[in-house]
Design an enzyme around this catalytic site. Structure first.
Site, mmCIF file in Angstrom:
data_model
loop_
_atom_site.group_PDB
_atom_site.id
_atom_site.type_symbol
_atom_site.label_atom_id
_atom_site.label_comp_id
_atom_site.label_asym_id
_atom_site.label_seq_id
_atom_site.Cartn_x
_atom_site.Cartn_y
_atom_site.Cartn_z
ATOM 1 N N THR A 83 0.805 -1.275 -0.118
ATOM 2 C CA THR A 83 -0.058 -0.019 -0.038
ATOM 3 C C THR A 83 0.643 1.210 -0.087
ATOM 4 O OG1 THR A 83 -1.581 1.410 1.496
ATOM 5 C CG2 THR A 83 -0.215 -0.321 2.573
ATOM 6 N N THR A 85 -0.188 4.551 1.073
ATOM 7 C CA THR A 85 -0.631 5.417 2.126
ATOM 8 C C THR A 85 -0.077 5.004 3.227
ATOM 9 O OG1 THR A 85 -2.984 5.784 1.212
ATOM 10 C CG2 THR A 85 -2.628 6.111 3.657
ATOM 11 N N CYS A 196 -1.425 5.077 -5.537
ATOM 12 C CA CYS A 196 -2.531 4.208 -4.770
ATOM 13 C C CYS A 196 -2.615 2.930 -5.725
ATOM 14 C CB CYS A 196 -3.763 4.549 -4.597
ATOM 15 S SG CYS A 196 -4.992 3.805 -3.784
#
Length: 230
Positions: A83, A85, A196
């Site tokens: 990921t 984030t 993302c």
């Protein structure tokens, strides 16, 4: 072949994409029945997402650090986080393990530089676009990051969380992303970073007026390179 440890579950769609790409890459490299040697620890994204909304990054860091440590105990030779984030807590993960942590943003920045670019637009969650950890890490490699306007950032974020992480793909949202990428290019972006994993469910290079840097593919290629290194 080295064993990669993957921290996934944010969302599970992104974990599935990582798993597909690393195994396809190993098979392409080695042929036959080969696939990647891997371990995956998946967390419950609902728990992580709730902590994100609360801004409780310390609690998120503990969860992911524990997952990394479990992968190391299980025999992983290096660890990666599936990921963008949650790389905001990468330092906590690195502190929890002895094996190498393969930082996604380093791989992306090196890919951008290799392509001859020094200024890119960034699409991702609100946290990725606004919190600075991504842009600051890119700047360490000499790459400037431009982010969409506040209104555009809100739209990009809501499409990720309200649609893509739930497996929903809408043509209207694809057009929104196309417009945002065009605006970033008009402001001087030499490329667009898909920061993302789920973004590739919606758009690809054909939707952008400038080259695209797919963080997921770049990261997985780095993982396979490390796994197959003599």
């Amino acid at each position: 072949m080295r064993t990669m440890g993957l921290i996934g579950g944010m969302s599970w769609e992104s974990s599935a994409e990582y798993y597909r790409l690393v195994n396809e890459s190993v098979r392409a490299a080695l042929g036959g029945q080969h696939n990647a040697k891997s371990l995956m620890a998946t967390v419950d994204f609902a728990e992580i997402e709730a902590l994100q909304r609360k801004g409780d990054w310390e609690a998120s860091a503990r969860i992911l650090a524990e997952a990394a440590a479990a992968l190391e105990r299980g025999g992983a030779d290096f660890i990666a986080l599936c990921t963008n984030t949650m790389h905001v807590v990468a330092e906590a993960i690195e502190d929890a393990i002895e094996v190498p942590f393969v930082h996604l943003v380093d791989a992306v920045a090196e890919s951008v530089k290799a392509a001859g670019s020094t200024r890119v637009g960034l699409l991702g969650t609100r946290f990725t676009m606004e919190m600075g950890f991504y842009a600051d890490r890119m700047a360490m490699h000499g790459v400037e990051v431009l982010v969409p306007t506040a209104e555009e950032r809100e739209a990009v974020h809501e499409i990720i969380y309200g649609e893509l992480t739930l497996g929903k793909v809408r043509e209207e949202s694809r057009e929104v992303y196309r417009e945002v990428m065009a605006a970033l290019a008009a402001r001087g972006s030499e490329g667009i970073v898909f920061g993302c994993t789920e973004i590739t469910l919606l758009v690809d290079a054909s939707d952008s007026p400038v080259p695209v840097f797919d963080s997921t593919r770049i990261h997985t290629e780095r993982l396979v390179e490390l796994a197959l290194r003599p």
